[in-house]
Motif scaffolding. Structure first.
Motif, PDB file in Angstrom:
ATOM      1  N   LEU A  73      41.939  48.818  46.522  1.00 40.43           N
ATOM      2  CA  LEU A  73      40.282  47.558  46.419  1.00 40.43           C
ATOM      3  C   LEU A  73      39.753  47.854  44.763  1.00 40.43           C
ATOM      4  O   LEU A  73      39.973  49.440  44.837  1.00 40.43           O
ATOM      5  CB  LEU A  73      40.078  48.420  47.264  1.00 40.43           C
ATOM      6  N   LEU A  74      39.340  47.275  44.291  1.00 42.29           N
ATOM      7  CA  LEU A  74      39.216  47.609  42.906  1.00 42.29           C
ATOM      8  C   LEU A  74      38.024  47.924  42.876  1.00 42.29           C
ATOM      9  O   LEU A  74      37.023  46.737  43.232  1.00 42.29           O
ATOM     10  CB  LEU A  74      39.519  46.708  41.969  1.00 42.29           C
ATOM     11  N   CYS A  75      36.847  48.593  42.325  1.00 41.76           N
ATOM     12  CA  CYS A  75      35.373  48.964  42.030  1.00 41.76           C
ATOM     13  C   CYS A  75      35.132  49.366  40.845  1.00 41.76           C
ATOM     14  O   CYS A  75      35.707  50.203  40.422  1.00 41.76           O
ATOM     15  CB  CYS A  75      35.038  50.270  43.730  1.00 41.76           C
ATOM     16  N   ASP A  76      33.671  49.400  41.141  1.00 36.54           N
ATOM     17  CA  ASP A  76      33.369  50.144  39.424  1.00 36.54           C
ATOM     18  C   ASP A  76      33.873  49.403  37.971  1.00 36.54           C
ATOM     19  O   ASP A  76      34.450  47.800  38.102  1.00 36.54           O
ATOM     20  CB  ASP A  76      33.044  51.260  40.066  1.00 36.54           C
ATOM     21  N   GLN A  77      34.237  50.308  36.998  1.00 38.18           N
ATOM     22  CA  GLN A  77      34.926  50.180  36.570  1.00 38.18           C
ATOM     23  C   GLN A  77      36.238  49.250  36.330  1.00 38.18           C
ATOM     24  O   GLN A  77      37.061  48.342  35.417  1.00 38.18           O
ATOM     25  CB  GLN A  77      35.069  50.493  35.286  1.00 38.18           C
ATOM     26  N   ALA A  78      37.208  49.842  37.787  1.00 42.19           N
ATOM     27  CA  ALA A  78      38.166  49.466  37.604  1.00 42.19           C
ATOM     28  C   ALA A  78      38.543  47.997  38.294  1.00 42.19           C
ATOM     29  O   ALA A  78      39.330  47.272  38.080  1.00 42.19           O
ATOM     30  CB  ALA A  78      39.184  49.792  38.784  1.00 42.19           C
ATOM     31  N   GLY A  79      37.103  47.539  38.299  1.00 40.97           N
ATOM     32  CA  GLY A  79      36.937  46.115  39.507  1.00 40.97           C
ATOM     33  C   GLY A  79      37.350  45.184  37.723  1.00 40.97           C
ATOM     34  O   GLY A  79      38.249  43.708  37.933  1.00 40.97           O
ATOM     35  N   GLN A 118      47.675  42.690  48.372  1.00 42.50           N
ATOM     36  CA  GLN A 118      46.504  42.280  48.723  1.00 42.50           C
ATOM     37  C   GLN A 118      45.773  42.878  47.486  1.00 42.50           C
ATOM     38  O   GLN A 118      45.934  44.123  47.732  1.00 42.50           O
ATOM     39  CB  GLN A 118      45.861  42.133  50.002  1.00 42.50           C
ATOM     40  N   VAL A 119      44.645  42.660  46.532  1.00 40.42           N
ATOM     41  CA  VAL A 119      43.892  43.041  45.749  1.00 40.42           C
ATOM     42  C   VAL A 119      42.587  42.517  45.956  1.00 40.42           C
ATOM     43  O   VAL A 119      43.034  41.013  46.196  1.00 40.42           O
ATOM     44  CB  VAL A 119      44.775  42.806  44.427  1.00 40.42           C
ATOM     45  N   ASP A 120      41.444  43.159  46.187  1.00 37.88           N
ATOM     46  CA  ASP A 120      40.593  42.534  46.773  1.00 37.88           C
ATOM     47  C   ASP A 120      39.410  43.389  45.787  1.00 37.88           C
ATOM     48  O   ASP A 120      39.508  44.766  45.226  1.00 37.88           O
ATOM     49  CB  ASP A 120      39.650  43.086  47.721  1.00 37.88           C
ATOM     50  N   VAL A 121      38.147  42.528  45.273  1.00 36.85           N
ATOM     51  CA  VAL A 121      37.009  43.749  44.858  1.00 36.85           C
ATOM     52  C   VAL A 121      36.355  43.807  45.518  1.00 36.85           C
ATOM     53  O   VAL A 121      35.943  44.483  46.504  1.00 36.85           O
ATOM     54  CB  VAL A 121      36.673  42.865  43.343  1.00 36.85           C
ATOM     55  N   CYS A 122      35.272  45.610  45.233  1.00 39.05           N
ATOM     56  CA  CYS A 122      34.083  45.601  45.972  1.00 39.05           C
ATOM     57  C   CYS A 122      33.076  44.115  45.763  1.00 39.05           C
ATOM     58  O   CYS A 122      33.164  43.627  45.583  1.00 39.05           O
ATOM     59  CB  CYS A 122      33.493  46.298  45.414  1.00 39.05           C
ATOM     60  N   ALA A 123      32.948  44.395  46.986  1.00 35.94           N
ATOM     61  CA  ALA A 123      31.405  43.184  47.967  1.00 35.94           C
ATOM     62  C   ALA A 123      30.671  43.172  46.754  1.00 35.94           C
ATOM     63  O   ALA A 123      30.062  42.020  46.150  1.00 35.94           O
ATOM     64  CB  ALA A 123      31.755  42.905  49.184  1.00 35.94           C
ATOM     65  N   ILE A 124      30.669  44.083  46.276  1.00 39.52           N
ATOM     66  CA  ILE A 124      29.280  44.378  45.319  1.00 39.52           C
ATOM     67  C   ILE A 124      29.014  44.255  43.848  1.00 39.52           C
ATOM     68  O   ILE A 124      28.722  44.333  42.977  1.00 39.52           O
ATOM     69  CB  ILE A 124      28.382  45.619  45.778  1.00 39.52           C
ATOM     70  N   LEU A 126      30.565  41.981  41.724  1.00 36.88           N
ATOM     71  CA  LEU A 126      30.696  40.761  41.111  1.00 36.88           C
ATOM     72  C   LEU A 126      29.228  40.527  41.092  1.00 36.88           C
ATOM     73  O   LEU A 126      28.566  40.229  40.284  1.00 36.88           O
ATOM     74  CB  LEU A 126      31.099  39.339  41.605  1.00 36.88           C
ATOM     75  N   PRO A 127      28.634  40.973  41.846  1.00 32.07           N
ATOM     76  CA  PRO A 127      27.409  40.802  42.268  1.00 32.07           C
ATOM     77  C   PRO A 127      26.389  41.643  40.872  1.00 32.07           C
ATOM     78  O   PRO A 127      25.193  41.261  40.594  1.00 32.07           O
ATOM     79  CB  PRO A 127      26.864  40.371  43.622  1.00 32.07           C
ATOM     80  N   ASN A 128      26.841  42.615  40.880  1.00 31.17           N
ATOM     81  CA  ASN A 128      26.495  43.456  40.201  1.00 31.17           C
ATOM     82  C   ASN A 128      27.115  43.633  38.920  1.00 31.17           C
ATOM     83  O   ASN A 128      26.000  43.695  37.705  1.00 31.17           O
ATOM     84  CB  ASN A 128      26.768  44.759  40.506  1.00 31.17           C
ATOM     85  N   ARG A 129      27.602  42.094  38.620  1.00 27.95           N
ATOM     86  CA  ARG A 129      27.354  41.709  37.207  1.00 27.95           C
ATOM     87  C   ARG A 129      27.173  39.634  37.033  1.00 27.95           C
ATOM     88  O   ARG A 129      27.211  40.021  35.806  1.00 27.95           O
ATOM     89  CB  ARG A 129      29.423  41.942  36.845  1.00 27.95           C
ATOM     90  N   ASP A 130      26.688  39.965  37.380  1.00 23.74           N
ATOM     91  CA  ASP A 130      25.997  38.741  37.824  1.00 23.74           C
ATOM     92  C   ASP A 130      27.863  37.424  37.441  1.00 23.74           C
ATOM     93  O   ASP A 130      27.214  36.665  36.403  1.00 23.74           O
ATOM     94  CB  ASP A 130      24.884  38.378  36.385  1.00 23.74           C
ATOM     95  N   GLY A 139      44.753  34.631  43.568  1.00 22.12           N
ATOM     96  CA  GLY A 139      45.105  35.242  44.458  1.00 22.12           C
ATOM     97  C   GLY A 139      43.976  36.925  44.690  1.00 22.12           C
ATOM     98  O   GLY A 139      44.131  37.543  45.923  1.00 22.12           O
ATOM     99  N   VAL A 140      42.988  37.121  43.560  1.00 22.67           N
ATOM    100  CA  VAL A 140      41.986  38.093  43.871  1.00 22.67           C
ATOM    101  C   VAL A 140      41.262  37.434  44.638  1.00 22.67           C
ATOM    102  O   VAL A 140      40.212  36.698  44.769  1.00 22.67           O
ATOM    103  CB  VAL A 140      41.772  38.844  42.457  1.00 22.67           C
ATOM    104  N   GLY A 141      40.467  38.292  45.716  1.00 22.92           N
ATOM    105  CA  GLY A 141      39.771  38.164  46.561  1.00 22.92           C
ATOM    106  C   GLY A 141      38.205  39.016  46.860  1.00 22.92           C
ATOM    107  O   GLY A 141      38.472  39.855  46.032  1.00 22.92           O
ATOM    108  N   ILE A 142      38.000  39.405  46.884  1.00 20.84           N
ATOM    109  CA  ILE A 142      36.130  39.562  47.293  1.00 20.84           C
ATOM    110  C   ILE A 142      36.741  40.814  48.960  1.00 20.84           C
ATOM    111  O   ILE A 142      36.336  40.043  50.303  1.00 20.84           O
ATOM    112  CB  ILE A 142      35.073  38.883  47.725  1.00 20.84           C
ATOM    113  N   ALA A 143      36.549  41.540  48.432  1.00 18.69           N
ATOM    114  CA  ALA A 143      36.416  42.409  50.456  1.00 18.69           C
ATOM    115  C   ALA A 143      35.569  42.869  51.035  1.00 18.69           C
ATOM    116  O   ALA A 143      34.515  42.856  50.358  1.00 18.69           O
ATOM    117  CB  ALA A 143      37.104  44.302  50.199  1.00 18.69           C
TER     118      ALA A 143
END
Length: 162
Positions: A73-79, A118-124, A126-130, A139-143
């Motif tokens: 799960l990749l969040c914040d800058q790691a996304g 399985q690699v996902d970005v945090c649900a928030i 993409l929306p916080n970066r437009d 292959g990367v999803g949205i958690a």
């Protein structure tokens, strides 16, 4: 085949089996059909530090090689690692004992994905970066919060935060 050859082969097989069990036990579990007990893990990466991202991926790779089914799960800058075309500012050097030499966190992540992680970005993220989903690597999803929360609550699934 002589009895001596048969006994030697049996002894060698027994030694290999004992060694594999001892190795698995030294890593916190018993081997079971090539997989360690507790064969699932959640790795949450938020750090923007190149070395922290790299070490998280190196450790995730070691877990995967030992039979762990990984969810990252990749969040914040790691996304940013999940974005198509993203490249780290520089490669990181691996320890002298590792023949890989120089690697990038996103390169190891892609390798993990190619091997089933399985690699996902945090649900928030993409929306916080437009951004839309089209910027994510294939292959990367949205958690979704619900399934991630289930993993976090499952006492049999270790959660590692970087």
């Amino acid at each position: 085949m002589s009895i001596k050859t048969t006994l030697s082969a049996a002894l060698a097989a027994g030694t290999l089996a004992f060694g594999a069990a001892a190795l698995a036990d030294s890593h916190g579990g018993e081997a079971e059909e090539g997989k360690a007990m507790g064969d699932k893990a959640l790795v949450i990466l938020t750090s923007d530090s190149l070395e922290t991202q790299g070490m998280a991926m190196i450790l995730a790779n070691a877990m995967q090689q030992q039979g762990t089914d990984l969810q990252l799960l990749l969040c914040d800058q790691a996304g940013d690692l999940a974005m198509e075309g993203y490249q780290s500012t520089q490669p990181i050097n691996t320890p002298p004992s590792n023949p890989a030499g120089q690697v990038t966190p996103e390169g190891i992540m892609q390798m993990l994905m190619n091997k089933g992680a399985q690699v996902d970005v945090c649900a928030i993220y993409l929306p916080n970066r437009d951004y839309g989903e089209e910027v994510l690597r294939e292959g990367v999803g949205i958690a979704a919060p619900g399934p991630i929360a289930e993993l976090m609550r499952d006492p049999s699934v270790p959660v590692f935060n970087f």
